[in-house]
Motif scaffolding. Structure first.
Motif, short mmCIF file in Angstrom:
data_model
loop_
_atom_site.label_atom_id
_atom_site.label_comp_id
_atom_site.label_asym_id
_atom_site.label_seq_id
_atom_site.Cartn_x
_atom_site.Cartn_y
_atom_site.Cartn_z
N CYS A 185 -0.25 18.32 -18.75
CA CYS A 185 -1.04 17.60 -19.76
C CYS A 185 -2.32 17.01 -19.18
O CYS A 185 -3.40 17.08 -19.79
N MET A 186 -2.21 16.43 -17.99
CA MET A 186 -3.35 15.70 -17.43
C MET A 186 -4.41 16.62 -16.84
O MET A 186 -5.51 16.17 -16.52
N ASP A 187 -4.11 17.89 -16.69
CA ASP A 187 -5.12 18.83 -16.22
C ASP A 187 -6.26 18.91 -17.23
O ASP A 187 -7.40 19.18 -16.86
N CYS A 188 -5.95 18.66 -18.48
CA CYS A 188 -6.98 18.60 -19.52
C CYS A 188 -7.33 17.16 -19.91
O CYS A 188 -8.48 16.86 -20.22
N HIS A 189 -6.33 16.30 -19.90
CA HIS A 189 -6.53 14.95 -20.46
C HIS A 189 -6.96 13.90 -19.44
O HIS A 189 -7.28 12.78 -19.84
N ASP A 190 -6.97 14.23 -18.14
CA ASP A 190 -7.64 13.35 -17.19
C ASP A 190 -9.14 13.65 -17.24
O ASP A 190 -9.53 14.81 -17.37
N PRO A 191 -10.00 12.64 -17.12
CA PRO A 191 -11.43 12.93 -16.97
C PRO A 191 -11.66 13.64 -15.64
O PRO A 191 -10.79 13.66 -14.77
N ARG A 192 -12.83 14.23 -15.50
CA ARG A 192 -13.18 14.84 -14.21
C ARG A 192 -14.40 14.14 -13.61
O ARG A 192 -15.29 13.69 -14.33
N LYS A 193 -14.40 14.06 -12.30
CA LYS A 193 -15.52 13.48 -11.59
C LYS A 193 -16.68 14.47 -11.55
O LYS A 193 -16.54 15.63 -11.94
N SER A 194 -17.82 14.01 -11.03
CA SER A 194 -19.00 14.88 -10.97
C SER A 194 -18.78 16.09 -10.06
O SER A 194 -19.42 17.13 -10.22
N ASN A 195 -17.81 15.98 -9.11
CA ASN A 195 -17.51 17.11 -8.23
C ASN A 195 -16.46 18.05 -8.82
O ASN A 195 -16.01 18.99 -8.15
N GLY A 196 -16.05 17.78 -10.06
CA GLY A 196 -15.08 18.64 -10.73
C GLY A 196 -13.64 18.27 -10.51
O GLY A 196 -12.74 18.83 -11.15
N MET A 197 -13.36 17.31 -9.61
CA MET A 197 -11.99 16.90 -9.34
C MET A 197 -11.49 15.96 -10.44
O MET A 197 -12.27 15.23 -11.06
N LEU A 198 -10.18 15.97 -10.67
CA LEU A 198 -9.59 15.09 -11.67
C LEU A 198 -9.74 13.63 -11.26
O LEU A 198 -9.53 13.27 -10.10
N ASP A 199 -10.08 12.80 -12.22
CA ASP A 199 -10.20 11.36 -12.00
C ASP A 199 -8.84 10.73 -12.30
O ASP A 199 -8.60 10.21 -13.39
N VAL A 200 -7.94 10.78 -11.31
CA VAL A 200 -6.57 10.33 -11.52
C VAL A 200 -6.48 8.81 -11.70
O VAL A 200 -5.46 8.30 -12.16
N ALA A 201 -7.54 8.11 -11.35
CA ALA A 201 -7.56 6.65 -11.55
C ALA A 201 -7.64 6.30 -13.03
O ALA A 201 -7.37 5.16 -13.41
N HIS A 202 -8.03 7.27 -13.86
CA HIS A 202 -8.11 7.06 -15.31
C HIS A 202 -7.23 8.09 -16.02
O HIS A 202 -7.67 8.80 -16.93
N GLN A 203 -5.99 8.14 -15.57
CA GLN A 203 -5.05 9.14 -16.07
C GLN A 203 -4.92 9.11 -17.58
O GLN A 203 -4.66 8.07 -18.18
N GLY A 204 -5.11 10.27 -18.19
CA GLY A 204 -4.89 10.42 -19.63
C GLY A 204 -6.02 9.96 -20.51
O GLY A 204 -5.90 9.99 -21.74
N ALA A 205 -7.15 9.55 -19.91
CA ALA A 205 -8.25 8.96 -20.71
C ALA A 205 -9.05 9.99 -21.50
O ALA A 205 -9.87 9.62 -22.34
N GLY A 206 -8.84 11.28 -21.23
CA GLY A 206 -9.55 12.30 -21.99
C GLY A 206 -11.02 12.41 -21.63
O GLY A 206 -11.48 11.90 -20.62
N GLY A 207 -11.74 13.14 -22.49
CA GLY A 207 -13.18 13.25 -22.30
C GLY A 207 -13.67 14.60 -21.84
O GLY A 207 -14.87 14.89 -21.95
N GLN A 208 -12.77 15.46 -21.32
CA GLN A 208 -13.22 16.79 -20.93
C GLN A 208 -13.59 17.59 -22.17
O GLN A 208 -12.95 17.48 -23.22
#
Length: 288
Positions: A185-208
């Motif tokens: 789920c979080m592969d899509c629903h975690d935001p991503r950082k500018s380097n393309g990595m998942l922003d796990v500090a904001h798990q589930g926040a969406g935005g992609q």
């Protein structure tokens, strides 16, 4: 939909191949069928789609779906048992290593969007069930274009994974987290950082944002924030996951895998929802 008829086909194929299906094998296939056509939803990427982005069910898991990203152009591979263009010559151990560790039989690393960081949580039993199901599917010849990456791939995704137990469904939160992991789920629903990595500090926040034949779709906030699921009932959340319809009647677009998530059973759905409600509330996209 890929439902009970596919289990019958799977059993027939295995029988014609000279494999004696005992009760254990039938249970393994049934579990594999449920996982593949439910929470794990591999066909959401590995099934070809038409020019409107709709799944082409008759083409099975023969691959070819294209993923465009600034850092890569990837094509979902053929994961049917075809010996020339699919996984027909791969052993169970090789399939397990590819799915859970991201390493092909030739030693090469599988790149994104394959969600290895989530599939590494697959239990040994559930991994075996998925492999049994894959091997029982009809072989479909379909040569898929090779993915290209405009970034370095890692040498591996960490140490070898083994001895992973399936959590008890009686431990609702732990089991719900397990389901969220294997459903990636979080592969899509975690935001991503500018380097393309998942922003796990904001798990589930969406935005992609996901472009495709369907246009553009936005990953929703699935945390208990006011911009997320805070005021949603369990029934509304289950309907959104299973049917792709939000509480206001708006229909979601792919790549949300509701064509498969609709088969998630009530026990698993309740655990998954309990896990989502346990997440720390985050603003949409992780932005204050």
């Amino acid at each position: 939909m890929l439902k009970t008829s596919h289990l019958t086909v799977a059993c027939l194929i295995a029988a014609l191949s000279g494999i004696a299906l005992g009760q254990g094998s039938e249970a393994l296939l049934a579990r594999g069928q449920y996982l593949m056509n439910g929470p794990v939803a591999c066909a959401n990427c590995h099934m070809p789609r038409d020019n409107k982005g709709l799944p082409a069910y008759k083409k099975g898991l023969s691959g070819g779906m294209r993923f465009d990203d600034p850092m890569f152009t990837a094509y979902a591979p053929n994961i049917t048992p075809d010996t020339e263009t699919g996984i027909g010559l791969w052993t169970d151990a090789q399939l397990a290593k590819a799915i859970r560790e991201g390493i092909r039989p030739d030693g090469s690393v599988i790149g994104p969007p394959m969600p290895i960081s989530f599939y590494k949580h697959l239990s040994d039993a559930d991994l075996s069930a998925i492999i049994a199901y894959l091997k029982a599917q009809p072989a479909i010849k379909n040569k898929v274009e090779k993915s290209s990456y405009r970034m370095p791939l890692p040498p591996n995704y960490g140490p070898p994974v083994h001895d992973v137990a399936t959590p008890s469904s009686a431990d609702t939160l732990v089991y719900g987290q397990y389901l969220a992991n294997i459903a990636h789920c979080m592969d899509c629903h975690d935001p991503r950082k500018s380097n393309g990595m998942l922003d796990v500090a904001h798990q589930g926040a969406g935005g992609q944002v996901f472009p495709g034949p369907w246009g553009k779709s936005l990953a929703r906030n699935i945390t208990p924030d006011k911009s997320g699921l805070k005021d949603w009932s369990d029934t509304q959340i289950a309907r959104a996951i299973r049917n792709g319809v939000d509480r206001n009647g708006e229909h979601y677009k792919p790549p949300m895998a509701f064509d498969w998530y609709k088969n998630i059973n009530d026990t698993d759905m309740a655990a998954l929802i309990a896990h989502l409600r346990s997440l720390p509330p985050q603003p949409l996209g992780g932005k204050e």
